[in-house]
Design a protein around this motif. Structure first.
Motif, PDB file in Angstrom:
ATOM      1  N   ARG A  39       5.330   4.915   9.049  1.00  0.00           N
ATOM      2  CA  ARG A  39       5.375   4.310   7.720  1.00  0.00           C
ATOM      3  C   ARG A  39       5.418   5.409   6.663  1.00  0.00           C
ATOM      4  N   GLN A  40       5.873   5.053   5.487  1.00  0.00           N
ATOM      5  CA  GLN A  40       5.881   6.009   4.373  1.00  0.00           C
ATOM      6  C   GLN A  40       4.448   6.343   3.995  1.00  0.00           C
ATOM      7  N   ASP A  41       4.243   7.506   3.436  1.00  0.00           N
ATOM      8  CA  ASP A  41       2.918   7.912   2.992  1.00  0.00           C
ATOM      9  C   ASP A  41       2.405   6.912   1.960  1.00  0.00           C
ATOM     10  N   ARG A  44       1.584   0.237   2.985  1.00  0.00           N
ATOM     11  CA  ARG A  44       0.678  -0.729   3.624  1.00  0.00           C
ATOM     12  C   ARG A  44       1.527  -1.710   4.408  1.00  0.00           C
ATOM     13  N   LEU A  45       1.442  -1.644   5.739  1.00  0.00           N
ATOM     14  CA  LEU A  45       2.206  -2.544   6.610  1.00  0.00           C
ATOM     15  C   LEU A  45       1.441  -3.839   6.840  1.00  0.00           C
ATOM     16  N   LEU A  46       2.167  -4.917   7.010  1.00  0.00           N
ATOM     17  CA  LEU A  46       1.575  -6.224   7.262  1.00  0.00           C
ATOM     18  C   LEU A  46       1.006  -6.265   8.680  1.00  0.00           C
ATOM     19  N   LEU A  47      -0.227  -6.691   8.813  1.00  0.00           N
ATOM     20  CA  LEU A  47      -0.864  -6.820  10.117  1.00  0.00           C
ATOM     21  C   LEU A  47      -0.546  -8.197  10.712  1.00  0.00           C
ATOM     22  N   PRO A  48      -0.653  -8.346  12.048  1.00  0.00           N
ATOM     23  CA  PRO A  48      -0.281  -9.621  12.692  1.00  0.00           C
ATOM     24  C   PRO A  48      -1.047 -10.843  12.171  1.00  0.00           C
ATOM     25  N   HIS A  49      -2.276 -10.672  11.718  1.00  0.00           N
ATOM     26  CA  HIS A  49      -3.081 -11.805  11.250  1.00  0.00           C
ATOM     27  C   HIS A  49      -2.981 -12.015   9.736  1.00  0.00           C
ATOM     28  N   GLU A  50      -1.971 -11.404   9.097  1.00  0.00           N
ATOM     29  CA  GLU A  50      -1.799 -11.514   7.651  1.00  0.00           C
ATOM     30  C   GLU A  50      -0.493 -12.223   7.301  1.00  0.00           C
ATOM     31  N   ALA A  51      -0.460 -12.802   6.102  1.00  0.00           N
ATOM     32  CA  ALA A  51       0.746 -13.442   5.572  1.00  0.00           C
ATOM     33  C   ALA A  51       0.745 -13.247   4.058  1.00  0.00           C
ATOM     34  N   VAL A  52       1.931 -13.314   3.463  1.00  0.00           N
ATOM     35  CA  VAL A  52       2.078 -13.176   2.023  1.00  0.00           C
ATOM     36  C   VAL A  52       2.122 -14.576   1.405  1.00  0.00           C
ATOM     37  N   TYR A  53       1.310 -14.766   0.381  1.00  0.00           N
ATOM     38  CA  TYR A  53       1.279 -16.017  -0.370  1.00  0.00           C
ATOM     39  C   TYR A  53       1.600 -15.699  -1.821  1.00  0.00           C
ATOM     40  N   ARG A  54       1.919 -16.747  -2.568  1.00  0.00           N
ATOM     41  CA  ARG A  54       2.253 -16.544  -3.966  1.00  0.00           C
ATOM     42  C   ARG A  54       1.682 -17.649  -4.832  1.00  0.00           C
ATOM     43  N   ILE A  82      -1.910  -8.503  -5.184  1.00  0.00           N
ATOM     44  CA  ILE A  82      -0.957  -7.398  -5.144  1.00  0.00           C
ATOM     45  C   ILE A  82      -0.380  -7.235  -6.543  1.00  0.00           C
ATOM     46  N   SER A  83      -0.385  -6.008  -7.049  1.00  0.00           N
ATOM     47  CA  SER A  83       0.044  -5.780  -8.426  1.00  0.00           C
ATOM     48  C   SER A  83       1.547  -5.613  -8.573  1.00  0.00           C
ATOM     49  N   GLN A  84       2.294  -5.564  -7.486  1.00  0.00           N
ATOM     50  CA  GLN A  84       3.728  -5.284  -7.601  1.00  0.00           C
ATOM     51  C   GLN A  84       4.574  -6.541  -7.702  1.00  0.00           C
ATOM     52  N   HIS A  92       8.777  -1.596  -0.559  1.00  0.00           N
ATOM     53  CA  HIS A  92       7.646  -1.527   0.372  1.00  0.00           C
ATOM     54  C   HIS A  92       6.317  -1.680  -0.364  1.00  0.00           C
ATOM     55  N   LEU A  93       5.374  -2.328   0.306  1.00  0.00           N
ATOM     56  CA  LEU A  93       4.036  -2.514  -0.244  1.00  0.00           C
ATOM     57  C   LEU A  93       3.246  -1.218  -0.075  1.00  0.00           C
ATOM     58  N   MET A  94       2.708  -0.721  -1.166  1.00  0.00           N
ATOM     59  CA  MET A  94       1.932   0.512  -1.135  1.00  0.00           C
ATOM     60  C   MET A  94       0.450   0.179  -1.343  1.00  0.00           C
ATOM     61  N   THR A  95      -0.402   0.919  -0.661  1.00  0.00           N
ATOM     62  CA  THR A  95      -1.853   0.681  -0.714  1.00  0.00           C
ATOM     63  C   THR A  95      -2.367   0.669  -2.154  1.00  0.00           C
ATOM     64  N   ARG A  96      -1.821   1.530  -2.994  1.00  0.00           N
ATOM     65  CA  ARG A  96      -2.308   1.612  -4.387  1.00  0.00           C
ATOM     66  C   ARG A  96      -2.012   0.345  -5.179  1.00  0.00           C
ATOM     67  N   GLN A  97      -1.163  -0.544  -4.647  1.00  0.00           N
ATOM     68  CA  GLN A  97      -0.814  -1.774  -5.348  1.00  0.00           C
ATOM     69  C   GLN A  97      -1.733  -2.943  -4.997  1.00  0.00           C
ATOM     70  N   LEU A  98      -2.719  -2.712  -4.135  1.00  0.00           N
ATOM     71  CA  LEU A  98      -3.678  -3.762  -3.785  1.00  0.00           C
ATOM     72  C   LEU A  98      -4.792  -3.791  -4.822  1.00  0.00           C
ATOM     73  N   LEU A  99      -5.108  -4.985  -5.305  1.00  0.00           N
ATOM     74  CA  LEU A  99      -6.094  -5.132  -6.381  1.00  0.00           C
ATOM     75  C   LEU A  99      -7.502  -5.335  -5.845  1.00  0.00           C
ATOM     76  N   GLU A 100      -8.462  -5.011  -6.666  1.00  0.00           N
ATOM     77  CA  GLU A 100      -9.871  -5.296  -6.371  1.00  0.00           C
ATOM     78  C   GLU A 100     -10.403  -6.114  -7.523  1.00  0.00           C
ATOM     79  N   PRO A 101     -11.399  -6.958  -7.311  1.00  0.00           N
ATOM     80  CA  PRO A 101     -12.016  -7.222  -6.012  1.00  0.00           C
ATOM     81  C   PRO A 101     -11.111  -8.104  -5.159  1.00  0.00           C
TER      82      PRO A 101
END
Length: 168
Positions: A39-41, A44-54, A82-84, A92-101
């Motif tokens: 993966r690119q530096d 964030r790759l999608l794991l098997p137990h994950e899905a994208v919702y909107r 996700i902020s993107q 591609h989804l990048m780790t820095r684009q994941l929001l908290e909390p």
């Protein structure tokens, strides 16, 4: 946090799985595995137990009200904003684009199916407020849903309720 009657001035937006985007993200993982590439530096790759919702925002001036979540059986559902914005070429989804909390709802194995889901209330309040804030500049927002410990997408109903700023 289970389903409740919504007053007429409340907008309830239901999370909908974006099956096309989920599939594209799964193809990215598969492609990397088949070609032996990494993966690119920071990707964030999608794991098997994950899905994208909107969530689609028809009104962008919102005030968070509450979460409506029901889950059949037991398990844990984690929701990450996700902020993107995604483009058709699948940025591609990048780790820095994941929001908290993040939002987490769960029911333990020994708990009766009718028991109320558990969550960290302060985090869920802050997360809902953050979604309302982002809705001011977006018409759509994406989320990663992770299903763990026996939770299944088919047994989940999840929405978030807002009041319109115009009603205040």
């Amino acid at each position: 946090m289970d389903q409740a009657e919504a007053p007429s001035s409340t907008m309830v937006l239901e999370f909908k799985e974006d099956t096309a985007l989920t599939e594209k993200m799964r193809l990215r993982v598969s492609s990397l595995q088949k070609s032996g590439q990494k993966r690119q530096d920071g990707e964030r790759l999608l794991l098997p137990h994950e899905a994208v919702y909107r969530l689609d925002f028809h009104n962008q001036k919102l005030i968070f009200s509450r979460w409506n979540v029901s889950l059949g059986g037991h398990g844990r559902v984690t929701i990450t904003g996700i902020s993107q914005h995604w483009t058709p070429d699948l940025t591609h989804l990048m780790t820095r684009q994941l929001l908290e909390p993040i939002g987490t709802f769960w029911r333990n194995t020994g708990d009766p199916d009718e028991s109320r889901l558990k969550c960290l209330e302060a985090d869920m309040q802050e997360f809902g407020e953050r979604i309302a804030e982002l809705a001011k500049v977006r018409k759509v927002m994406y989320f990663l849903f992770a299903f763990k410990d026996g939770a299944e997408a088919a047994k989940l109903r999840c929405s978030v309720a807002f009041r319109s700023e115009n009603d205040c």
